[in-house]
Enzyme design. Sequence first.
Site, PDB file in Angstrom:
ATOM      1  N   ASN A 133      -6.505  -2.703   1.655  1.00 20.23           N
ATOM      2  CA  ASN A 133      -6.352  -4.157   1.629  1.00 20.23           C
ATOM      3  C   ASN A 133      -7.725  -4.807   1.582  1.00 20.23           C
ATOM      4  OD1 ASN A 133      -3.601  -4.415   1.784  1.00 20.23           O
ATOM      5  ND2 ASN A 133      -3.538  -4.626   4.011  1.00 20.23           N
ATOM      6  N   ARG A 193       0.823  -1.219   0.000  1.00 26.71           N
ATOM      7  CA  ARG A 193       0.000   0.000   0.000  1.00 26.71           C
ATOM      8  C   ARG A 193       0.860   1.275   0.000  1.00 26.71           C
ATOM      9  NH1 ARG A 193      -4.027  -0.920   4.746  1.00 26.71           N
ATOM     10  NH2 ARG A 193      -2.065  -1.702   5.577  1.00 26.71           N
TER      11      ARG A 193
END
Length: 756
Positions: A36, A18
């Site tokens: 996520n 990320r």
Amino acid sequence: MKTFVIEIEGLVQGVGFRPFVYKLASSMGLEGTVENLNTGVRVMVNSSNESLEKFIEKIWSDPPLQSQVESVVVNEVSPVYFSGFSIITSSNLSEEVTRISPDIAVCDNCLADMEKQEHRIGYPLINCTNCGPRFSIIKGLPYDRPLTTMSRFKMCKQCSIEYNNPNDRRFHAQPVACNNCGPVYSMLIDESEIKGANDIIERTAEIIDGGGIVALKGTGGYHLVCDALNEDAVASLRKAKEREGKPFAVMCRDIDCVKEITRPGEEEIETLKSWHKPVLIIQGKDIVAPSVSNGLRTVGVILPYMPFHYLLFSKLNTGVIVFTSANLAEEPVITDDEEAKDKLGSFADAVVKYNREIYNRTDDSVGRYIAGEVRIIRRSRGYAPTPVKIRFNAEGVFGAGAELTNCFGMGKGQNLILSQHIGDLKNAATSEFFATAYSRFAGMFRFQPEIVARDLHPDYLSSVFAEKLAMESCVPVHMVQHHHAHITSCMAENGISSKVIGVAMDGVGLGSDGKIWGGEFLIADLCDFSRIMHFDYVPVAGGDYASKEPWRSGLSWLIKYLGEDAISDDMPIIKNTGHEKFKLYTELVEKEINTSYYSSAGRLFDAVAAITGLCHTAKFHSEAPMRLEAAICKGINTHYGYDISRGIISFGKTIGEIVHDLKAGISPGEISARFHNTVARAVVDGIMRVSDISGIKDIVLSGGTFQNRYLTEKIISELLSGKFYVYYHHNIPVNDGGLALGQVAVAAARRDTGMI
Ligand SMILES: [Zn+2]
Ligand SMILES: [Zn+2]
């Protein structure tokens, strides 16, 4: 400007993915979000078509080192307004979990931080988004701190700032910690407890350099360590571990030190240095203490992978330490601090631990360079539970694995999730580990069994577990013959499903005829097989003792092919057995008392090791074949005779010629080389005959005997020059550790074709 949803699958969680997307988007001035999901990572972004293309290209070309992007799916959606680019909280949207990151060895940046970051100077549990514990501390998904064993440590202000700063390397690093807020080491010594990392490291180094033994908590379990150059220390560790023979792995300070004690090739060096940090079995130089490898010419070598290991080597005089899992008598490696104190404290000079719980036990993984690449033969820390991509739908199929070196497997869509190495299901502690690991995997991966697959052998504890699971879940049980499972395991790993010639060679596996197989030539696909050829059956008496006492096989092969009268008292095997015992054993075999018929390659190797005097009784699993391989004299190209007729390969002539050579004073090393050449030749010969009848050119090799490097390389090179396509294992163990994959493949394929 359009809004796009980008779904990225693969190993993309717990590996700094990320922050990577955040930085990439920010650098391109794109607005949107990244989060996520259970299935991977989802990005929403406002972008032009051109920028989108560049963005996707970078996702494929520059992802974080430890990640593995498998698919990127882009869809345009109705426009959404974003202000800047942000990382949003994990969603828990689906049941399709396939990925949990394995544990990752400490990275170079963290090692550098350990010397310069004020709050992490010498912090022995330093980590970041690119490194540190993962699978070993994860209790559930999505991967966030509250669902790890780090949940009880409250981040200090500084760690929290780093954790929340998308430009920081520790942004959303779940195990992030420092000297002020993280878990700490302590040392139990002489009934007292020492705190303070520096003192502990210095005392640990003193004990090791002084010839003592330390129990050291690792990523996935405890290790026992001592100076690998000090024979007295290694010998006393051997005695304490109740393990007289099995080679110990050693940890080297650095790659130069590895080169001092072994002869690694380029690829072995690369794998040793990789973030997986496995133990590799490498050709040794006779420098470490003799008790380390106990007469074998190879050494199992590993490099440091925890910050503590590096700190320890900075204080140690010795550059090599024994680094062996702390388990007693075939039980699973110890993970619990109290148990370590009780069971290891009695003989170790100190127990060094830290107060972060190990939730999922993992052993060190093991690899060996065979035929052009490093093959993983024990798959655990650094590899498990990374799924294996397969080309068929295996959703809901559970494979219970075998009895020895057990791993179980779960099908999730077109992925197989193979458990970490569980071990030999021979005792209560290992069976309990199996059951616990199953329920944890089922929970984490949201697994619901639809079909349960097990070995034909009803008494394996894995089979018993499978039956019970099927009954409780009201689903069918499916039995898969052991060697068919070996071949299909290798087929699934290599993505093939058409008919192949499969050669499965190992120690034991129950055959469809109730006899014990292990030298098998099958024509197989994923659904079924026919047994076209096999090694000749030889009766061996003694039940389970057959594999522990190679002399039984030695006598059996001699009796069957040469007859009792041809066996003289001056042969090494009779000298070792004694005349009386030999007579008694002959009687047992003749009367078929407690006797089974074996077509097993493992027993054949046992027999030759015993006949040549290289291994009489085995002190650990596969000792005889390992000693036989270790004894090989290089540069010998001759071989012995053998027979193939009516689908049976007989090594009767081989045994006769070996006895002749022994009597002529030929060395066991030369005999071993000729014997290996003979088996390789017979296998290739067998394959050519099966290929001539069937027209099949795809050859699949599997089973524990193919861990023998000399034999495997010889067979593969001869097959390749004969214009065959050869398939062999890469990341899935060739031994029974990979069997669950084959069981799942067979059950899934049969379901697909409507056979069940
Ligand atoms: Zn790091
Ligand atoms: Zn902190």
